[in-house]
Design a protein around this motif. Sequence first.
Motif, PDB file in Angstrom:
ATOM      1  N   THR A 199      37.747  43.958  17.186  1.00  0.00           N
ATOM      2  CA  THR A 199      38.332  42.880  17.072  1.00  0.00           C
ATOM      3  C   THR A 199      37.150  41.796  16.371  1.00  0.00           C
ATOM      4  O   THR A 199      36.390  41.454  17.096  1.00  0.00           O
ATOM      5  CB  THR A 199      39.330  42.431  17.173  1.00  0.00           C
ATOM      6  OG1 THR A 199      40.341  43.411  17.694  1.00  0.00           O
ATOM      7  CG2 THR A 199      40.547  41.633  16.385  1.00  0.00           C
ATOM      8  N   ASP A 257      33.979  50.660   9.875  1.00  0.00           N
ATOM      9  CA  ASP A 257      35.516  49.941   9.523  1.00  0.00           C
ATOM     10  C   ASP A 257      36.972  50.369   9.153  1.00  0.00           C
ATOM     11  O   ASP A 257      36.630  52.259   8.977  1.00  0.00           O
ATOM     12  CB  ASP A 257      35.363  49.057   8.234  1.00  0.00           C
ATOM     13  CG  ASP A 257      35.378  49.860   7.138  1.00  0.00           C
ATOM     14  OD1 ASP A 257      35.143  50.975   6.492  1.00  0.00           O
ATOM     15  OD2 ASP A 257      34.982  48.301   5.855  1.00  0.00           O
ATOM     16  N   GLN A 258      38.090  50.150   8.339  1.00  0.00           N
ATOM     17  CA  GLN A 258      38.860  51.396   8.332  1.00  0.00           C
ATOM     18  C   GLN A 258      38.752  52.487   7.664  1.00  0.00           C
ATOM     19  O   GLN A 258      39.654  53.471   7.361  1.00  0.00           O
ATOM     20  CB  GLN A 258      40.505  50.871   7.674  1.00  0.00           C
ATOM     21  CG  GLN A 258      40.462  49.263   8.893  1.00  0.00           C
ATOM     22  CD  GLN A 258      40.078  48.046   8.670  1.00  0.00           C
ATOM     23  OE1 GLN A 258      39.082  47.930   8.011  1.00  0.00           O
ATOM     24  NE2 GLN A 258      40.202  47.269   8.973  1.00  0.00           N
ATOM     25  N   VAL A 315      29.396  49.825   9.616  1.00  0.00           N
ATOM     26  CA  VAL A 315      28.919  48.494   9.254  1.00  0.00           C
ATOM     27  C   VAL A 315      27.619  48.653   8.776  1.00  0.00           C
ATOM     28  O   VAL A 315      26.654  49.104  10.717  1.00  0.00           O
ATOM     29  CB  VAL A 315      29.474  47.827  11.161  1.00  0.00           C
ATOM     30  CG1 VAL A 315      29.192  46.308  10.644  1.00  0.00           C
ATOM     31  CG2 VAL A 315      30.824  48.066  10.511  1.00  0.00           C
TER      32      VAL A 315
END
Length: 106
Positions: A46, A90-91, A96
């Motif tokens: 997170t 990421d989703q 990244v």
Amino acid sequence: MNEARNPIPLILTAIASVIGTVGVLWYYGYVHFAKEEDALLLAEFTMLKTVAGQDYKVSLKPASQVAQCVDGVLVLFDTEQKGLTGVLVDQRKQAVRCMGQETPQQ
């Protein structure tokens, strides 16, 4: 002295040697047989947004992953499971990116 040799013991010895060698290499961690669950999510991350003047709390105990910038992509290395590495995505499975740290050139 031209005796016909029986090739079966030689073949069995060769097969046992290959199986024994792979078994020893696997035991000491030099060979890893990939399983389907190895490609699954290792851990959830997170992002904590930092806002000026606002405090946030994080644990003093560090995570078991260490990140490094490799060719502009953030790569995670797990410190608990030897040889386990991955790319942070990421989703939508987009890698990244990282900046500000150059990859060593030879």
